[in-house]
Write a protein that holds these residues in place. Structure first.
Motif, short mmCIF file in Angstrom:
data_model
loop_
_atom_site.label_atom_id
_atom_site.label_comp_id
_atom_site.label_asym_id
_atom_site.label_seq_id
_atom_site.Cartn_x
_atom_site.Cartn_y
_atom_site.Cartn_z
N VAL A 352 18.14 -44.71 -38.27
CA VAL A 352 18.36 -45.34 -39.36
C VAL A 352 19.97 -45.79 -39.13
O VAL A 352 20.65 -45.07 -38.27
N GLU A 353 20.32 -46.49 -39.55
CA GLU A 353 21.84 -47.48 -39.56
C GLU A 353 22.90 -46.87 -40.23
O GLU A 353 24.05 -46.84 -40.16
N PHE A 354 22.39 -46.91 -41.58
CA PHE A 354 23.28 -46.75 -42.73
C PHE A 354 23.66 -45.15 -42.49
O PHE A 354 23.06 -44.30 -42.46
N GLU A 355 24.97 -45.08 -42.54
CA GLU A 355 25.75 -43.77 -42.21
C GLU A 355 25.32 -42.66 -43.06
O GLU A 355 25.20 -41.51 -42.64
N ASP A 356 25.46 -42.78 -44.60
CA ASP A 356 25.09 -41.92 -45.47
C ASP A 356 23.72 -41.48 -45.19
O ASP A 356 23.35 -40.22 -45.56
N ARG A 357 22.68 -42.29 -44.98
CA ARG A 357 21.26 -41.91 -44.76
C ARG A 357 21.19 -41.16 -43.48
O ARG A 357 20.34 -40.15 -43.46
N ARG A 358 22.02 -41.53 -42.49
CA ARG A 358 21.92 -40.72 -41.24
C ARG A 358 22.24 -39.38 -41.23
O ARG A 358 21.60 -38.24 -40.74
N VAL A 359 23.47 -39.23 -42.04
CA VAL A 359 23.92 -37.58 -41.76
C VAL A 359 22.79 -36.96 -42.88
O VAL A 359 22.86 -35.77 -42.53
N TRP A 360 22.22 -37.37 -43.95
CA TRP A 360 21.29 -36.48 -44.45
C TRP A 360 20.37 -36.18 -43.88
O TRP A 360 19.70 -34.93 -43.90
#
Length: 901
Positions: A352-360
């Motif tokens: 995934v590219e979107f940072e918030d999704r990636r960290v979750w």
């Protein structure tokens, strides 16, 4: 075929769709899992498409609940290009909320950017939907609303309440048993029940013809009318699987088992793809294929999902993969072991590219403390908060605490999560997080102060625990030197307890003593507010003198000064301060604070009998307090509405509103609200000539043993009490109270108290000279004229009585007080003079909201400007004006000025 047996519901939805062009609305479709809500929404979409309506849709996804505005973004993505037609503050709010640049492309929130107010995002959403519906009606479908992220759900409920005059229909499907903004929202509900036996048989025979009789009967019995079970259980049985419904398992669990069993025969590559799709917080087919390939080391294609499509578990639509029912996603999730799920999340984190999704996904892949991931989550919480996603920020901070290896960092992150949950009003979450914070490790003194502030301020000073005033005052004394701001926050919580409840003289004195030790200027609005709430009589002179020294203020300072002025009975000063704060709150979209300011603004103007301001302010305050989930504020606004109804002679409405406020206030013994309730009831009875009833109602406010007793608010009812006693022939019954309040008047210069004492002395002695000469607020002056005229007539001096009675009549008519004007007319007739009845004005002909809109239009505001101030679309404002014109007998906006101003 799930629509078999839903003929009535389809007919209702068809009617709603058909009427959307003439005015919209919202309906919550609720029921248990698998009961057919999604199918009904699909049918509504088909009906809408057949009528040329545009359809926008979104849905809740469990794995997205921590991503602020995720559901709302899916809904508005097709119309986000209309954002440039919105006012700039709304454009900025919606772009910030979605993490977009002004051009609509993805952008990270700058570290120093200001978080948008959720309700400014809501107004922008309303504007975007109105723009989308400008050329053809619009249907908005929200599936699985129980799993929407909190920010999206709050926005959509707010919007749903404002669709009455828009060609927009919103349908939200909600599973029973899930609390949230849609539950108890007051929106119309379409409750779906299980199918009856006849309809259930039609479903089974249509979808699974030829079942052996014993199998058919078993399906009918176990499905118990649940449409999805009627379809899916035969498929499991037909495959020879273990669809035996084990005793004690709920139906949803049996269905999940049926779905899981259906996966047994699928190829391994298909099962891998399904697991990735189930754990992904996006429907992206490309992400699913790439992550599945990383997990297995083999390339995956859309063809690998074909067996799952054939098994009716998912559907593939272009670049997206969707589960046909949330239970199917749950079944895939539950079938996988913990280790496999973590590996899947790790693969998704690489894709995934979107940072918030990636960290979750990184957090979900981690099975032990990891400070790097915890720090990333803390940063993500900051981004979510700047976008207005406080709920998402709280979830990220709590997860960061779980992954913290250092006890001190864990404690601080738990405390920060509790503070964010405190902002959302989530009492159970706050209690749980604070308990964990206590166990996390050694807390600094300042952290302990913050915990105390949250714990003891959470309920706004109500719900008992009056000794909290003591504890907050003691903590504030320790915090004063190091952190005056926190000390004043603590004292504000303590002072609120002194206002709403009655902690006793010593507790109030401890709050005052602590406040006087805080090293701030004596005219500091925060200090004045604390003194006014905790000691409105003893410190009334100090507060009033400081208030009168204040130059013009706006924003937070003006609200604090308004609170202080209201508490000490300086309603003219309070009205001015609150009026200066409203424009900023509207522009910023801070609706929770706006509801509070409007409530006390309305109460102040009601005391001044400025109905043109008070009526719309009280109405808007109540609606906004309900929208922002502030029941105590809503109850206080209802007391203002009850008082206004009483003054206007609307007795039944006054008692209804007072009873509603009382029901909200009694569980927490909110004395301030209960006192206002009794005063409203007394005013209604007095205006109606029921003097004995008025006396009984008002005496409760002065009885320390009564829950409606309030040391400060009783000062506002002295004049009414004396008049009710005199008119009922029992003046001696209040002599002790009047003597006590006279002594109180020697300790405080409260304008409301001294106005009431002058009226009381005039009524009790017949000497109206002081009351007539006082030049006080208009209503007390008119009552003095009425009382003096009545006294002259009873002294057989009718000719002399006519002038004061005439003056009283004209004043009451000008203020819109029908029962009081009628009383003056009756006295004039008895004195030998007749007069015409009062002609209805705009306050009588218009609803409160219509009056507010008419006033703004008369001031020259455009429809868009009015909509921005009142959180309505400009088309709704236009519809209101089209109704207002004929009610007032005008044909243009230019004519409004002479009518409503």
């Amino acid at each position: 075929m799930l629509l078999i047996g839903r003929e009535n519901e389809i007919q209702l939805l068809g009617g709603l769709v058909a009427r959307t062009g003439d005015g919209g609305g919202a309906t919550v479709v609720c029921g248990e899992a698998g009961i057919g809500k999604s199918a009904l929404l699909t049918e509504a979409g088909r009906l809408a498409g057949g009528r040329g309506m545009r359809v926008l849709a979104t849905g809740g996804v469990q794995s997205e609940a921590q991503l602020a505005f995720a559901g709302l973004y899916r809904l508005l993505r097709p119309v986000i290009d209309h954002a440039d037609r919105l006012p700039r503050p709304q454009q900025d709010a919606v772009h910030t909320a979605f993490g977009l640049s002004p051009t609509g492309t993805p952008a990270e929130s700058p570290a120093g950017s200001t978080e948008p107010e959720l309700f400014l995002v809501a107004l922008a959403t309303l504007g975007l939907l109105a723009e989308a519906a400008a050329h053809r009606p619009l249907l908005v479908l929200v599936e699985d609303a129980q799993w929407l992220d909190r920010a999206s759900a709050d926005v959509l409920v707010f919007v749903a309440r404002r669709l009455e005059f828009e060609p927009v229909l919103l349908l939200a499907a909600l599973r029973d048993g899930f609390p949230g903004p849609f539950t108890g929202s007051g929106l119309p509900e379409l409750a779906l029940t299980r199918l009856d036996r006849s309809a259930a048989e039609r479903v089974v025979d249509d979808r699974s013809p030829g079942l052996p009789p014993e199998t058919r009967e078993r399906v009918l019995r176990e499905a118990a009318g649940n449409p999805l079970a009627l379809v899916e259980l035969p498929a499991g049985l037909g495959a020879g699987t273990s669809a035996d419904p084990a005793a004690g398992l709920p139906l949803t669990a049996r269905l999940e088992r049926a779905f899981a069993d259906r996966m047994t025969a699928l190829p391994p590559a298909t099962r891998d793809m399904l697991l990735v799709a189930a754990l992904n917080d996006s429907e992206s087919l490309a992400e699913t294929m790439t992550a599945a390939g990383l997990m297995t080391g083999q390339d995956r294609t859309a063809d690998d999902l074909e067996p799952a499509v054939t098994a009716r578990l998912v559907e593939v639509d272009g670049e997206q993969v969707r589960f046909l029912h949330p239970l199917m996603r749950s079944a895939v999730h539950g079938r996988a072991g913990v280790g496999l799920r973590r590996r899947t999340h790790a693969a998704l984190a690489l894709v995934v590219e979107f940072e918030d999704r990636r960290v979750w996904h990184r957090a979900a892949a981690t099975d032990r403390p990891d400070e790097a991931v915890a720090t990333e989550l803390e940063v993500a919480a900051g981004r979510a908060q700047r976008r207005g996603g406080v709920a998402a920020a709280a979830a990220a901070m709590e997860r960061a605490a779980r992954l913290s290896a250092d006890p001190d960092r864990r404690g601080e992150r738990l405390l920060r999560a509790a503070e964010l949950a405190f902002e959302l009003g989530q009492s159970e979450t706050v209690t749980r997080l604070l308990a964990e914070t206590d166990r996390a490790g050694l807390l600094s003194e300042r952290q302990q102060w913050r915990i105390a502030w949250i714990r003891d301020s959470f309920d706004d000073g109500v719900l008992g625990r009056t000794r909290a005033a003591w504890s907050l005052a003691r903590i504030a004394e320790r915090a004063a030197a190091d952190d005056p701001h926190l000390a004043l926050n603590l004292l504000y919580g303590a002072a609120l307890r002194c206002w709403w409840t009655e902690p006793g003289v010593e507790a109030r004195q401890s709050v005052v003593a602590a406040a006087e030790r805080v090293p701030v200027d004596g005219d500091d609005p925060r200090l004045l507010m604390v003194l006014a709430f905790a000691s409105p009589i003893e410190h009334g002179r100090i507060v009033l003198d400081a208030l009168r020294r204040q130059s013009s203020h706006s924003g937070r300072a003006a609200r604090m000064l308004g609170n202080a002025a209201h508490a000490v009975g300086a309603f003219d000063l309070a009205a001015g301060f609150f009026a200066g704060s409203l424009a900023g709150l509207r522009a910023q979209g801070r609706l929770a604070l706006l509801a509070r300011a409007l409530t006390l603004h309305a109460r102040s103007c009601a005391q001044l009998v400025d109905l043109g301001v008070a009526i719309p302010a009280a109405d808007e305050a109540y609606r906004l307090a309900r929208d922002t989930s502030q029941p105590l504020v809503a109850a206080t606004a209802q007391t203002a509405r009850a008082t206004l109804a009483a003054l206007r002679g609307e007795q039944d409405e006054a008692y209804r509103l007072a009873a509603e406020a009382e029901r909200a206030a009694l569980p927490g013994a909110a004395h301030a609200v209960l006192a206002a309730v009794q005063i409203a009831r007394g005013s209604a009875a007095l205006a109606d000539g029921r003097n004995e009833d008025a006396l009984d109602e008002l005496q409760r406010v002065f009885d320390p043993a009564d829950p409606a007793y309030h040391r400060a608010i009783r000062c506002n009812a002295v004049g009414d009490l004396a008049e009710a006693a005199v008119r009922s022939g029992r003046p001696e019954s209040v002599s002790g109270v009047i003597a006590e309040m006279t002594a109180v008047g020697r300790r405080t210069p409260s304008p409301a108290l001294h106005s009431g004492l002058r009226h009381a002395r005039a009524m009790l002695t017949g000497d109206f000279g002081e009351a007539l000469a006082a030049g006080s607020w208009p209503f007390p002056g008119a009552r003095a004229q009425l009382g003096y005229g009545e006294w002259l007539r009873r002294q057989r001096r009718p000719a002399e009585s006519r002038a004061p009675l005439r003056a009283a009549r004209d004043s009451f008519d000008a203020m819109g007080l029908t029962p009081w004007g009628d009383r003056a007319r009756a006295e004039l007739r008895a004195a030998g003079e007749t007069s015409r009845g009062r002609a209805p004005d705009a306050r009588d002909r218009l609803t409160p909201q219509e009056l507010q809109i008419a006033q703004m239009a008369a001031e020259g505001l455009t429809n868009r400007e009015i909509g921005q101030r009142l959180y309505l679309s400009h088309r709704t404002v236009s519809t209101h004006l089209h109704r207002i014109f004929p009610k007032l007998g005008v044909t243009s906006r230019a004519d409004l000025r002479d009518t409503v101003i």
